[in-house]
Design an enzyme around this catalytic site. Structure first.
Site: not given
Length: 374
Positions: A184-185
């Site tokens: 999710g970065k």
């Protein structure tokens, strides 16, 4: 439903490139470290304006190895903030050192430099500022104090890929900078991954040994090390995604500007981008005293949200042994009770932004009426 993060939308745009990169690794049968990881280390370090990159299996491992390379160990103290993900603090404890907290600046959610001097003691070895939500901490005063007191600075840049402080990239300002490539970065792997960047060749050499069982070469173990190696597939995938990172970052920044405009004069507390920063908006966190109601209502209206983070580390049961009581870090504690993260990803459309903003504005107006009635 508008998702909080839409990884499927991102993957659709790079699927062919990623499939080709993965196939290249499968054909090579070189699955751990190797040329793809080495190339990614070089490319990402250059992107961060640093000389060397050391790829590892997670962002937590990156923090752990950076601390060890800096000589942090049992009996030492490391200054950081309690408003962060637990990995920041856990990595300090992995070394045997003691985390010492200072509060955040409530405008930025990052370390308040004015509190550092009071936290420094005879055992202090390092400072770990956290570039939270995509905005760098105020680094100049932090670095000045560190130089004055002979302390190592390790940037926790897990949420700040491409962020800048006065034109300097996150990760390049301290002695080392640590990144996470959790999916999710802003730059996310197809699994786990991490990186330390540095311009200190000795630190880089030490960390390369530590990530691979402390070996200088095969079976020649110089240090007591770990199995923190990055897998080749993740290196290959991240090389592909790195080529798109600037475009994705500008899309995030454009989405944040839309939120800023659409939520203006609504009474909603929106993120403050400091004049010194290039904010990359890993998270777009608003604040509300009615968070639970807002989150439930937004969900019912088709808007997913997140909370980063609902508890400051010093009040989590797992870290009760540190001895901090409630009320010790009021800005961190208040932020933890109020932050609510709105959907934020590069593919967020204008229509989605408008729908989210209208739902938030409606809630703000209702909350104001309730408060006035009370």
């Amino acid at each position: 439903m508008i998702p909080f993060v839409d990884l499927k939308a991102q993957h659709a745009g790079v699927r062919t490139e990623i499939n080709d990169a993965i196939q290249r690794v499968l054909d090579s049968c070189h699955f751990t470290l190797g040329p793809e990881v080495t190339a990614f280390e070089t490319e990402f370090a250059s992107y961060c304006q640093a000389q060397e990159g050391v790829a590892v299996n997670t962002g937590t491992s990156a923090l752990h190895l950076a601390l060890l390379a800096a000589g942090v160990g049992p009996g030492d103290e490391v200054i950081t903030v309690p408003f962060t993900f637990v990995a920041t603090v856990s990595a300090i404890q992995y070394t045997g050192a003691t985390p010492v907290f200072v509060d955040i600046d409530p405008r930025t959610f990052t370390m308040d430099p004015t509190q550092i001097r009071a936290a420094i003691g005879p055992r202090t070895k390092a400072i770990v500022p956290v570039h939270l939500y995509g905005q760098p901490a105020d680094m100049d005063p932090i670095l000045a104090i560190a130089r004055e007191r002979g302390l190592v600075v390790i940037e926790d840049a897990a949420q700040a890929h491409g962020a800048e402080y006065k034109g300097r990239r996150a990760g390049s300002m301290g002695d080392m900078g640590c990144f996470s490539f959790y999916p999710g970065k802003n730059l996310g792997a197809c699994g786990e991954g991490g990186m330390i960047v540095t311009s200190n060749p000795q630190f880089a050499r030490t960390m390369r040994m530590l990530r691979d069982w402390g070996a200088e070469k095969k079976y020649h173990h110089v240090l007591k090390g770990y199995n923190y190696r990055m897998e080749a597939i993740q290196g290959a995938v991240l090389r592909v995604k790195l080529r798109h990172l600037e475009r994705w970052t500008e899309a995030r920044r454009a989405a944040a500007k839309r939120y800023d405009r659409l939520l203006a004069e609504s009474g909603v507390s929106t993120p403050v981008a400091m004049p010194y920063a290039r904010h990359v908006y890993h998270v777009y966190a608003i604040r509300t005293a009615h968070r639970q109601v807002w989150q439930e209502t937004l969900e019912a209206k088709g808007v997913q949200t997140g909370i980063h983070y609902p508890f400051p580390v010093h009040l989590l049961p797992a870290f009760g042994d540190l001895g901090y009581a409630a009320g010790r870090f009021p800005h961190s504690e208040r932020a933890a009770s109020e932050v609510l993260s709105l959907p934020m990803f590069p593919e967020l459309t204008e229509a989605q932004s408008a729908q989210v903003s209208e739902a938030v504005r409606s809630l703000a107006a209702t909350s104001d009426l309730c408060a006035a009635g009370a």
